[in-house]
Design a protein around this motif. Structure first.
Motif, short mmCIF file in Angstrom:
data_model
loop_
_atom_site.label_atom_id
_atom_site.label_comp_id
_atom_site.label_asym_id
_atom_site.label_seq_id
_atom_site.Cartn_x
_atom_site.Cartn_y
_atom_site.Cartn_z
N GLY A 1 8.16 8.03 1.79
CA GLY A 1 7.89 9.34 1.20
C GLY A 1 6.90 10.13 2.04
O GLY A 1 7.08 11.33 2.28
N THR A 2 5.85 9.45 2.49
CA THR A 2 4.84 10.11 3.32
C THR A 2 5.46 10.63 4.61
O THR A 2 5.21 11.77 5.01
N LEU A 3 6.27 9.81 5.27
CA LEU A 3 6.87 10.22 6.54
C LEU A 3 7.89 11.35 6.35
O LEU A 3 7.97 12.26 7.17
N ALA A 4 8.65 11.30 5.26
CA ALA A 4 9.61 12.39 4.98
C ALA A 4 8.88 13.70 4.71
O ALA A 4 9.28 14.76 5.19
N CYS A 5 7.79 13.63 3.96
CA CYS A 5 6.97 14.82 3.68
C CYS A 5 6.39 15.38 4.99
O CYS A 5 6.37 16.59 5.20
N PHE A 6 5.95 14.49 5.87
CA PHE A 6 5.41 14.91 7.15
C PHE A 6 6.48 15.60 8.01
O PHE A 6 6.23 16.64 8.63
N GLU B 1 -0.67 10.66 -7.28
CA GLU B 1 -1.11 9.45 -7.97
C GLU B 1 -1.37 8.31 -7.01
O GLU B 1 -1.10 7.15 -7.32
N MET B 2 -1.85 8.64 -5.84
CA MET B 2 -2.21 7.67 -4.82
C MET B 2 -1.01 7.35 -3.92
O MET B 2 0.10 7.77 -4.17
N SER B 3 -1.30 6.59 -2.89
CA SER B 3 -0.30 6.20 -1.90
C SER B 3 -0.52 4.75 -1.53
O SER B 3 -1.63 4.24 -1.67
N SER B 4 0.53 4.13 -1.03
CA SER B 4 0.38 2.76 -0.55
C SER B 4 -0.55 2.78 0.67
O SER B 4 -0.71 3.80 1.33
N ALA B 5 -1.14 1.63 0.97
CA ALA B 5 -2.06 1.54 2.11
C ALA B 5 -1.36 1.94 3.40
O ALA B 5 -1.93 2.66 4.23
N MET C 1 14.98 1.92 2.33
CA MET C 1 14.10 1.88 1.16
C MET C 1 14.00 3.28 0.55
O MET C 1 14.01 4.28 1.24
N LYS C 2 13.91 3.32 -0.76
CA LYS C 2 13.85 4.57 -1.50
C LYS C 2 12.53 5.31 -1.25
O LYS C 2 11.48 4.70 -1.14
N ILE C 3 12.63 6.63 -1.15
CA ILE C 3 11.45 7.47 -0.98
C ILE C 3 10.74 7.60 -2.33
O ILE C 3 11.37 7.88 -3.35
N HIS C 4 9.42 7.37 -2.31
CA HIS C 4 8.60 7.59 -3.51
C HIS C 4 7.63 8.72 -3.22
O HIS C 4 7.04 8.77 -2.15
N THR D 1 2.40 20.88 -1.78
CA THR D 1 2.02 20.35 -3.09
C THR D 1 2.69 18.99 -3.23
O THR D 1 3.88 18.85 -2.97
N THR D 2 1.89 18.00 -3.62
CA THR D 2 2.41 16.64 -3.76
C THR D 2 2.20 16.14 -5.18
O THR D 2 1.27 16.57 -5.87
N ALA D 3 3.08 15.24 -5.59
CA ALA D 3 2.98 14.65 -6.93
C ALA D 3 3.54 13.25 -6.91
O ALA D 3 4.41 12.92 -6.10
N GLY D 4 3.02 12.43 -7.80
CA GLY D 4 3.51 11.07 -7.93
C GLY D 4 2.84 10.12 -6.96
O GLY D 4 1.85 10.43 -6.31
N SER D 5 3.40 8.93 -6.89
CA SER D 5 2.89 7.87 -6.03
C SER D 5 3.78 7.78 -4.79
O SER D 5 4.99 7.68 -4.90
#
Length: 144
Positions: A28-33, A56-60, A1-4, A19-23
């Motif tokens: 995406g969260t795990l890659a950033c971590f 711009e928020m994150s999925s649950a 699945m694509k990273i957002h 620094t984070t941006a977008g949704s």
């Protein structure tokens, strides 16, 4: 699945700046971590500064990963975390979804100056001029 989601991470002295941006989705969260873990100055006390002004928020499911990320940070030398989320509603959601840690560990701010003042008082001198992601913030500014 694509990273957002987009992020930049830098170490400025003993402050890990993210620094984070977008949704963000879970990938995406795990890659950033993973990137955060690679840059963290393990073995010495450090502080975190997260600028989520253009988040711009994150999925649950991605928000559910935050408590274990913070647990990892505090187990690996992080002393405190300043989070910048200018919008009060997004700030409340972020805080509630990520574990509501005590304010002496994690504190929320509406602007960079407030966050820098708090970090400095915590023993991690940092000024807005130390912030390394100005170009990223400019590039990710929402169009509205």
């Amino acid at each position: 699945m694509k990273i957002h989601g987009e992020w930049e991470i830098s170490l400025v002295r003993n402050v890990l700046v993210r620094t984070t941006a977008g949704s963000f989705n879970e990938q995406g969260t795990l890659a950033c971590f993973r990137d955060t873990q690679k840059k963290a100055p393990i073995g010495t006390p450090w502080a975190g500064l997260t600028n989520a002004a253009h988040w711009e928020m994150s999925s649950a499911s991605s928000l559910q990963a935050f408590p274990q990320m913070r647990e990892w940070a505090f187990q690996h030398g992080c002393v405190c975390l300043a989070v910048i989320v200018p919008d009060q509603m997004r700030q409340a959601i972020h805080q509630r979804q990520t574990g509501n840690l005590p304010e002496h560990l994690v504190s929320y701010f509406s602007d960079m100056q407030e966050a820098c003042t708090w970090l400095t008082l915590k023993g991690f001198p940092f000024a807005p001029t130390d912030y390394p992601h100005a170009a990223f913030i400019e590039r990710t500014k929402p169009a509205h």
